[in-house]
Motif scaffolding. Structure first.
Motif, PDB file in Angstrom:
ATOM      1  N   ASP A 159       0.650  -0.600   0.034  1.00 45.32           N
ATOM      2  CA  ASP A 159      -0.167   0.177   0.042  1.00 45.32           C
ATOM      3  C   ASP A 159       0.563   1.035  -0.046  1.00 45.32           C
ATOM      4  O   ASP A 159       1.515   1.507   0.979  1.00 45.32           O
ATOM      5  CB  ASP A 159      -0.892  -0.171   0.974  1.00 45.32           C
ATOM      6  CG  ASP A 159      -1.200   1.480   0.907  1.00 45.32           C
ATOM      7  OD1 ASP A 159      -1.733   1.960   0.425  1.00 45.32           O
ATOM      8  OD2 ASP A 159      -2.142   1.109   2.666  1.00 45.32           O
ATOM      9  N   SER A 195       0.978   3.995   2.637  1.00 49.26           N
ATOM     10  CA  SER A 195       1.779   3.174   4.185  1.00 49.26           C
ATOM     11  C   SER A 195       3.043   4.050   4.162  1.00 49.26           C
ATOM     12  O   SER A 195       2.986   4.199   5.176  1.00 49.26           O
ATOM     13  CB  SER A 195       1.691   1.911   4.257  1.00 49.26           C
ATOM     14  OG  SER A 195       2.367   1.903   3.054  1.00 49.26           O
ATOM     15  N   LYS A 200       3.963   9.965   5.924  1.00 49.88           N
ATOM     16  CA  LYS A 200       4.081  10.218   6.913  1.00 49.88           C
ATOM     17  C   LYS A 200       4.373  11.717   6.909  1.00 49.88           C
ATOM     18  O   LYS A 200       4.885  12.612   6.402  1.00 49.88           O
ATOM     19  CB  LYS A 200       5.606   9.443   7.751  1.00 49.88           C
ATOM     20  CG  LYS A 200       4.724   7.317   7.566  1.00 49.88           C
ATOM     21  CD  LYS A 200       6.384   7.128   7.865  1.00 49.88           C
ATOM     22  CE  LYS A 200       6.371   5.145   8.234  1.00 49.88           C
ATOM     23  NZ  LYS A 200       6.109   4.689   6.863  1.00 49.88           N
TER      24      LYS A 200
END
Length: 128
Positions: A88, A91, A94
């Motif tokens: 993914d 993911s 951040k």
């Protein structure tokens, strides 16, 4: 170290992001490349492009009086190579720490269906 003042836009983003951990100003981009791409050449091209635009290496700080400023840091451009078929990509998005992090991240994802360039860069250095 040479200090530069922040534009009003940069200052607004800085104030909004400096005390929060969120991805509101992240700019992720995914580019499907296929399997014919020369990964080593691509990594070299990414490093050359970033080094040609030193503003991408901007860092942000506040002095002892609380005045915010930016400066250009000397940093390496890393490209992380990940081998995965079902990753993914989001993911990898951040929060950035505006005072400590390098404000871009580059990834090349190698999978059985081909290669993907994915990068995430903070809006304060990319579009401001």
């Amino acid at each position: 170290m040479k200090r530069f003042p922040l534009s009003k836009t940069e200052y607004g983003m800085y104030l909004e992001q400096v005390s929060k951990e969120n991805t509101a100003y992240n700019l992720p981009l995914k580019i499907e490349l296929g399997s014919e791409v020369d990964i080593d050449r691509l990594c070299g091209a990414i490093k050359t492009a970033v080094n040609a635009h030193p503003c991408l290496k901007s860092a942000f700080a506040a002095d002892k009086n609380g005045e915010t400023y930016k400066y250009l840091r000397d940093c390496d451009v890393d490209v992380e190579i990940i081998e995965a078929d079902d990753l993914d990509l989001y993911s990898l998005v951040k929060p950035f720490d505006l005072q400590n992090d390098i404000l871009f991240r580059f990834y090349i994802i190698k999978s059985s269906s081909g290669n993907t360039l994915f990068f995430d860069i903070h809006h304060i250095v990319f579009d401001g």
